[in-house]
Motif scaffolding. Sequence first.
Motif, PDB file in Angstrom:
ATOM      1  N   ARG A  41       8.444  -8.500  -8.505  1.00 39.32           N
ATOM      2  CA  ARG A  41       8.625  -8.216  -9.864  1.00 39.32           C
ATOM      3  C   ARG A  41       9.573  -6.926  -9.826  1.00 39.32           C
ATOM      4  O   ARG A  41      10.180  -6.520 -10.330  1.00 39.32           O
ATOM      5  N   TYR A  42       9.462  -5.959  -8.621  1.00 35.69           N
ATOM      6  CA  TYR A  42       9.504  -4.788  -8.182  1.00 35.69           C
ATOM      7  C   TYR A  42      11.143  -4.979  -7.786  1.00 35.69           C
ATOM      8  O   TYR A  42      11.469  -3.801  -8.340  1.00 35.69           O
ATOM      9  N   GLN A  88      12.929   4.806  -6.155  1.00 34.04           N
ATOM     10  CA  GLN A  88      13.836   3.586  -6.404  1.00 34.04           C
ATOM     11  C   GLN A  88      14.888   3.750  -5.153  1.00 34.04           C
ATOM     12  O   GLN A  88      15.166   2.452  -4.763  1.00 34.04           O
ATOM     13  N   ALA A 128      11.272  -9.021  -0.635  1.00 31.46           N
ATOM     14  CA  ALA A 128      10.046  -7.830  -1.093  1.00 31.46           C
ATOM     15  C   ALA A 128       8.772  -8.146  -0.404  1.00 31.46           C
ATOM     16  O   ALA A 128       8.392  -6.940  -0.020  1.00 31.46           O
ATOM     17  N   LYS A 187      12.628  -6.010 -11.183  1.00 31.71           N
ATOM     18  CA  LYS A 187      13.036  -4.406 -11.944  1.00 31.71           C
ATOM     19  C   LYS A 187      13.984  -3.856 -11.485  1.00 31.71           C
ATOM     20  O   LYS A 187      14.741  -3.148 -11.824  1.00 31.71           O
ATOM     21  N   LEU A 188      14.239  -2.699 -10.460  1.00 33.06           N
ATOM     22  CA  LEU A 188      15.316  -3.062  -9.412  1.00 33.06           C
ATOM     23  C   LEU A 188      16.489  -2.722  -9.873  1.00 33.06           C
ATOM     24  O   LEU A 188      17.176  -2.023  -9.578  1.00 33.06           O
ATOM     25  N   ILE A 214       7.083  -4.819  -1.562  1.00 35.22           N
ATOM     26  CA  ILE A 214       7.019  -4.327  -2.332  1.00 35.22           C
ATOM     27  C   ILE A 214       6.816  -5.493  -3.209  1.00 35.22           C
ATOM     28  O   ILE A 214       6.726  -6.594  -2.512  1.00 35.22           O
ATOM     29  N   SER A 215       6.913  -5.951  -4.430  1.00 36.98           N
ATOM     30  CA  SER A 215       6.339  -7.054  -5.076  1.00 36.98           C
ATOM     31  C   SER A 215       7.631  -7.656  -5.922  1.00 36.98           C
ATOM     32  O   SER A 215       8.786  -6.965  -5.668  1.00 36.98           O
ATOM     33  N   SER A 229      11.392   9.075  -9.403  1.00 33.34           N
ATOM     34  CA  SER A 229      11.055   8.221  -9.735  1.00 33.34           C
ATOM     35  C   SER A 229      11.787   7.869  -9.277  1.00 33.34           C
ATOM     36  O   SER A 229      12.221   6.833  -8.558  1.00 33.34           O
ATOM     37  N   HIS A 231      13.230   2.785  -1.951  1.00 38.75           N
ATOM     38  CA  HIS A 231      13.557   1.666  -1.562  1.00 38.75           C
ATOM     39  C   HIS A 231      14.628   0.514  -2.010  1.00 38.75           C
ATOM     40  O   HIS A 231      14.707  -0.711  -1.179  1.00 38.75           O
TER      41      HIS A 231
END
Length: 123
Positions: free
Chosen positions: A42-43, A8, A34, A46-47, A39-40, A4, A11
């Motif tokens: 939101r993601y 990340q 994004a 989050k990153l 990617i979204s 994971s 990304h």
Amino acid sequence: MSNSSSIQSVHLKRIEHYVYLHLENPALTPAMVAAACHISVRYLHKLFAELPYSFSEWVKELRLKQANHILKTKSYVTIDEVAHRVGYGDQGYFSRIYKQHFGYTPRDTPSTSTSTSTSTSTR
């Protein structure tokens, strides 16, 4: 868990690459980045939530560091040109945040060039 974190990391590297290539765009938004990185939004947020700074703070930092590099190497014509090259349309705003960040104005940025004319002109 480590898989994971490596995803990340990939990304984040893709985001960094895209932002660096489009730093001059004053309309650089999380949604734009994004979408370009598949990617979204939101993601993306989050990153950055796991980092000590937000996406916006990070972009501002990149822009100021790039401006500082340009100013130190004297590879520009005007301060307004530097501001535009790093995504700021308002030279006054750029100069204010630059001074807040570095402690000196863009015009007073010390040069990194080691010119021999400076050292030999002490007659």
